[in-house]
Design a protein around this motif. Structure first.
Motif, PDB file in Angstrom:
ATOM      1  N   UNK A   1      53.725  35.395  53.761  1.00 54.32           N
ATOM      2  CA  UNK A   1      53.313  36.805  53.661  1.00 54.32           C
ATOM      3  C   UNK A   1      52.727  37.189  52.300  1.00 54.32           C
ATOM      4  N   UNK A   2      53.000  36.420  51.251  1.00 54.60           N
ATOM      5  CA  UNK A   2      52.478  36.765  49.920  1.00 54.60           C
ATOM      6  C   UNK A   2      51.159  36.025  49.712  1.00 54.60           C
ATOM      7  N   UNK A   3      50.075  36.782  49.741  1.00 55.48           N
ATOM      8  CA  UNK A   3      48.736  36.194  49.608  1.00 55.48           C
ATOM      9  C   UNK A   3      48.398  36.069  48.130  1.00 55.48           C
ATOM     10  N   UNK A   4      48.415  34.832  47.616  1.00 58.97           N
ATOM     11  CA  UNK A   4      48.119  34.598  46.200  1.00 58.97           C
ATOM     12  C   UNK A   4      46.626  34.428  45.963  1.00 58.97           C
ATOM     13  N   UNK A   5      45.962  33.695  46.864  1.00 57.05           N
ATOM     14  CA  UNK A   5      44.509  33.492  46.803  1.00 57.05           C
ATOM     15  C   UNK A   5      43.964  33.812  48.184  1.00 57.05           C
ATOM     16  N   UNK A   6      42.937  34.651  48.224  1.00 60.20           N
ATOM     17  CA  UNK A   6      42.483  35.208  49.497  1.00 60.20           C
ATOM     18  C   UNK A   6      40.999  34.923  49.728  1.00 60.20           C
ATOM     19  N   UNK A   7      40.699  33.866  50.480  1.00 58.36           N
ATOM     20  CA  UNK A   7      39.348  33.556  50.930  1.00 58.36           C
ATOM     21  C   UNK A   7      38.350  33.460  49.768  1.00 58.36           C
ATOM     22  N   UNK A   8      38.685  32.668  48.765  1.00 58.01           N
ATOM     23  CA  UNK A   8      37.813  32.519  47.597  1.00 58.01           C
ATOM     24  C   UNK A   8      36.713  31.515  47.874  1.00 58.01           C
ATOM     25  N   UNK A   9      35.487  31.912  47.562  1.00 61.20           N
ATOM     26  CA  UNK A   9      34.309  31.044  47.695  1.00 61.20           C
ATOM     27  C   UNK A   9      33.643  30.979  46.332  1.00 61.20           C
ATOM     28  N   UNK A  10      33.561  29.765  45.759  1.00 63.82           N
ATOM     29  CA  UNK A  10      33.035  29.630  44.402  1.00 63.82           C
ATOM     30  C   UNK A  10      32.493  28.222  44.191  1.00 63.82           C
ATOM     31  N   UNK A  11      31.305  28.129  43.609  1.00 65.30           N
ATOM     32  CA  UNK A  11      30.728  26.852  43.199  1.00 65.30           C
ATOM     33  C   UNK A  11      30.718  26.782  41.674  1.00 65.30           C
ATOM     34  N   UNK A  12      31.019  25.593  41.137  1.00 66.37           N
ATOM     35  CA  UNK A  12      31.034  25.375  39.691  1.00 66.37           C
ATOM     36  C   UNK A  12      30.087  24.241  39.363  1.00 66.37           C
ATOM     37  N   UNK A  13      29.163  24.502  38.443  1.00 65.18           N
ATOM     38  CA  UNK A  13      28.142  23.505  38.094  1.00 65.18           C
ATOM     39  C   UNK A  13      28.710  22.464  37.143  1.00 65.18           C
ATOM     40  N   UNK A  14      28.133  21.269  37.190  1.00 62.60           N
ATOM     41  CA  UNK A  14      28.561  20.202  36.281  1.00 62.60           C
ATOM     42  C   UNK A  14      28.247  20.594  34.842  1.00 62.60           C
ATOM     43  N   UNK A  15      29.230  20.383  33.959  1.00 59.05           N
ATOM     44  CA  UNK A  15      29.057  20.707  32.546  1.00 59.05           C
ATOM     45  C   UNK A  15      29.282  22.159  32.201  1.00 59.05           C
ATOM     46  N   UNK A  16      29.649  22.971  33.165  1.00 54.96           N
ATOM     47  CA  UNK A  16      29.843  24.402  32.939  1.00 54.96           C
ATOM     48  C   UNK A  16      31.212  24.673  32.319  1.00 54.96           C
ATOM     49  N   UNK A  17      31.279  25.688  31.468  1.00 54.09           N
ATOM     50  CA  UNK A  17      32.562  26.203  30.969  1.00 54.09           C
ATOM     51  C   UNK A  17      32.793  27.519  31.696  1.00 54.09           C
ATOM     52  N   UNK A  18      33.693  27.472  32.671  1.00 53.97           N
ATOM     53  CA  UNK A  18      33.944  28.646  33.500  1.00 53.97           C
ATOM     54  C   UNK A  18      35.376  29.120  33.297  1.00 53.97           C
ATOM     55  N   UNK A  19      35.560  30.429  33.257  1.00 52.82           N
ATOM     56  CA  UNK A  19      36.887  30.996  33.021  1.00 52.82           C
ATOM     57  C   UNK A  19      37.300  31.869  34.188  1.00 52.82           C
ATOM     58  N   UNK A  20      38.519  31.646  34.679  1.00 56.22           N
ATOM     59  CA  UNK A  20      39.141  32.512  35.674  1.00 56.22           C
ATOM     60  C   UNK A  20      39.933  33.563  34.909  1.00 56.22           C
ATOM     61  N   UNK A  21      39.504  34.805  35.010  1.00 57.76           N
ATOM     62  CA  UNK A  21      40.059  35.889  34.194  1.00 57.76           C
ATOM     63  C   UNK A  21      40.715  36.935  35.083  1.00 57.76           C
TER      64      UNK A  21
END
Length: 368
Positions: free
Chosen positions: A17-37
């Motif tokens: 019942x506790x939805x921690x992540x809900x239908x996330x769609x995400x692409x990350x490019x090679x060599x990218x510095x990406x932050x989940x904020x």
């Protein structure tokens, strides 16, 4: 170009019942510095742990270099993770800590020694190889954790709040070091943080999360200058959010009325006259144009009373109050010694104005 990481409609539900992540769609490019904020409980750490293999999705798929790794254990993924508490072995020297992963692979001793030396050199700890973890500072222990994570040159490096245990000055220095390390290695970095400044300084792209979903993803400047919602506007920086009603729509501007004041906003939203909206203004975008003199303010100008002044070193924050009762923040840079004395005093009435291009417009649907 095909992304190195594909997060394909991933969800994680705890206890049914506790939805921690809900239908996330995400692409990350090679060599990218990406932050989940995002704040605590927004799903960013759970998403990172699913990339590492420490959590399994209830729905969706995760692909690394085109390979479905959704249900593979951590040791079968070409990723490595730097933990928030560093997780160093207190009974091993720095060199042995860094060598630990290679020793488990049973590589030749000469190869291990060479790789350890190269990696410690890379993070600036070549002279600390024989020390124990308790003999190092917090920043040095952080670099040991980084060295241990990158020695095998994984395709992706995952960082879970890597700088949260450091004091402010050291944290700022390590932000720069991490960014330099990312450029040297060319690896893909995925970092989790709740610190907006950290994300803005270090990231190629930021993914702002809210209630398990992606609220907005973009470059630091895109998120700061053009937030997609009031949530993003207030989480990435600070914004004054003033409710108003659309009075006119043209090709060049959207006119909004707020308690007798008028805003002319860029026509970047589809709105209609009579629609209730919210105007966002960054505090540093407001400039003092003079004292209130009885003349009605022009568009994008606000008359207010100064309630408080807060000294921030290189700037002063004015906490003001509009005649409508709405609070208003204004940041003024202090370029000279006498600038602080010249700043408006508590109780003084002033006029503040902003350029039309600095205004953001949100509809009721953009409030989440």
């Amino acid at each position: 170009m095909k992304p190195i990481i594909e997060i394909d409609h991933v969800s994680r539900i705890f206890g049914g019942r506790i939805v921690a992540v809900d239908d996330v769609r995400l692409d990350i490019a090679e060599g990218e510095f990406i932050t989940l904020l995002g704040p605590s409980g927004c799903g960013k750490t759970t998403l990172l742990r699913m990339l590492a293999g420490f959590e399994l999705p209830d729905r969706g798929a995760i692909r690394l270099d085109g390979q479905d790794v959704t249900h593979l254990p951590p040791y079968r993924r070409d990723v490595n993770m730097v933990f928030q508490d560093y997780a160093l072995f207190p009974h091993l020297t720095i060199a042995r800590n860094v060598a630990f992963g290679l020793e488990r692979l049973r590589l030749e001793r000469a190869d291990i020694t060479r790789k350890v030396d190269e990696t410690l050199q890379l993070v600036g700890l070549a002279d600390k190889a024989d020390r124990m973890p308790h003999q190092l500072s917090g920043g040095q222990r952080q670099r040991v954790a980084l060295a241990r994570a990158i020695i095998r040159r994984p395709r992706v490096l995952l960082l879970d709040e890597p700088l949260s245990a450091l004091d402010a000055n050291l944290r700022e220095a390590m932000q720069v070091e991490l960014k330099h390390l990312h450029r040297k290695l060319g690896l893909t970095f995925v970092m989790v943080t709740h610190d907006q400044t950290e994300a803005l300084v270090m990231s190629d792209r930021i993914v702002v999360m809210h209630n398990g979903r992606v609220a907005q993803a973009g470059t630091p400047s895109e998120l700061y200058d053009r937030p997609a919602s009031t949530y993003v506007a207030n989480f990435v920086g600070t914004s004054n959010l003033l409710k108003g009603v659309v009075s006119d729509v043209s090709k060049s501007a959207i006119t909004v009325d707020h308690a007798g004041f008028k805003f002319e906003c860029p026509p970047l939203r589809s709105v209609a006259p009579g629609q209730h909206v919210i105007v966002g203004i960054r505090p540093e975008k407001l400039q003092i144009t003079g004292l209130v003199n009885g003349v009605a303010p022009p568009a994008n100008a606000l008359d207010c009373e100064v309630e408080e002044r807060h000294f921030h070193g290189n700037s002063i924050r004015l906490r003001c109050r509009l005649s409508s009762g709405e609070p208003l923040l204004c940041d003024q840079q202090l370029g000279t010694t006498g600038a602080l004395k010249a700043a408006p005093a508590k109780g003084e009435r002033i006029r503040l104005a902003a350029d039309a291009d600095s205004l953001a417009l949100f509809t009721e649907d953009d409030r989440a």
